[in-house]
Design a protein around this motif. Sequence first.
Motif, PDB file in Angstrom:
ATOM      1  N   ARG A 163       0.845  -1.301  -0.011  1.00  0.00           N
ATOM      2  CA  ARG A 163      -0.107  -0.022  -0.065  1.00  0.00           C
ATOM      3  C   ARG A 163       1.015   1.316  -0.018  1.00  0.00           C
ATOM      4  O   ARG A 163       1.686   1.146   1.024  1.00  0.00           O
ATOM      5  N   SER A 164       0.438   1.960  -0.893  1.00  0.00           N
ATOM      6  CA  SER A 164       1.695   3.133  -1.376  1.00  0.00           C
ATOM      7  C   SER A 164       0.756   4.586  -1.298  1.00  0.00           C
ATOM      8  O   SER A 164      -0.554   4.471  -1.503  1.00  0.00           O
ATOM      9  N   ALA A 165       1.577   5.575  -0.779  1.00  0.00           N
ATOM     10  CA  ALA A 165       0.896   6.966  -1.039  1.00  0.00           C
ATOM     11  C   ALA A 165       1.939   7.734  -1.694  1.00  0.00           C
ATOM     12  O   ALA A 165       3.034   8.022  -1.455  1.00  0.00           O
ATOM     13  N   TYR A 166       1.316   8.264  -3.033  1.00  0.00           N
ATOM     14  CA  TYR A 166       2.409   8.862  -3.988  1.00  0.00           C
ATOM     15  C   TYR A 166       1.971  10.343  -3.895  1.00  0.00           C
ATOM     16  O   TYR A 166       0.924  10.586  -3.756  1.00  0.00           O
ATOM     17  N   ARG A 167       2.807  11.086  -4.064  1.00  0.00           N
ATOM     18  CA  ARG A 167       2.640  12.665  -4.009  1.00  0.00           C
ATOM     19  C   ARG A 167       1.921  12.993  -5.481  1.00  0.00           C
ATOM     20  O   ARG A 167       2.213  12.515  -6.563  1.00  0.00           O
TER      21      ARG A 167
END
Length: 267
Positions: free
Chosen positions: A240-244
């Motif tokens: 699970r990732s949070a990209y700008r």
Amino acid sequence: MTAPSPAPSPAPALRHGLDLALDQASPTPLYLQLAEQIRARVAEGAIRVGEAVPSERELSLIGGVSRVTVRKALDLLLREGLLSRRRGSGTYIAPRIQQSAALLAGFSAEMRGRGLEPGAVWIERSAGVATSEEAMALGLDLGTRVVRLARVRTADGEPLAIERATVPTVFLPGPDSVEQSLYEALAARGYEPARGLQRLQASLATREEARLLGVPTGAAVLRIERRAYLPDGRAVELTRSAYRGDRYDFVAEVRDVRSGPQPRAGS
């Protein structure tokens, strides 16, 4: 007789064509005028991606405005993603990274393919028993042990994403097995992912995410959940990732359904 001193080179703002003819009588705030002029020069190609923006002092002198005004304009463009700030180096015109939503590739390989140096700031390296959620997502029996890896991913030193990965220990013996690239570590053990499923969701950065990514709280982020599978169908990774959102665009090819039957996602 003393030789005349060489003529000084033009200031960076002038070399970029930033004459900064701001209208002091306009109802539009000066910082908005300055931000718009910088946007226009970038759109025209007068300032190219990767080039440094003149310093606050230079912009202030040329535009005849205070450094507070300049700082507000630059902060606005930083929030928009047009500019990026490198600690100890300066402010630059930032590229936007386009990544195919249909491409199964690790962050490190993706960045190297763009000529950028991938890096990571570790948040967590641990091992333990899979939670019920992890077990369900990865198709594991309860009690199965997994490795958990959490880190901020960087490109040329700039934070771009927060990744939190879970991998069964049958594929990755321990959290120290990964130096930089998870996919390279898996491939070295003969467990390279062959296909994956991704879910994308627009969201806003939490206070902690904003701190780690160097963006304002509430800035746009793109949340991505990826499940990767081996050729034999076993799930090897849950990430699970949070990209700008100011730096990333995800693109995907679409086809006319009338051209014939299409394979299902993940097939």
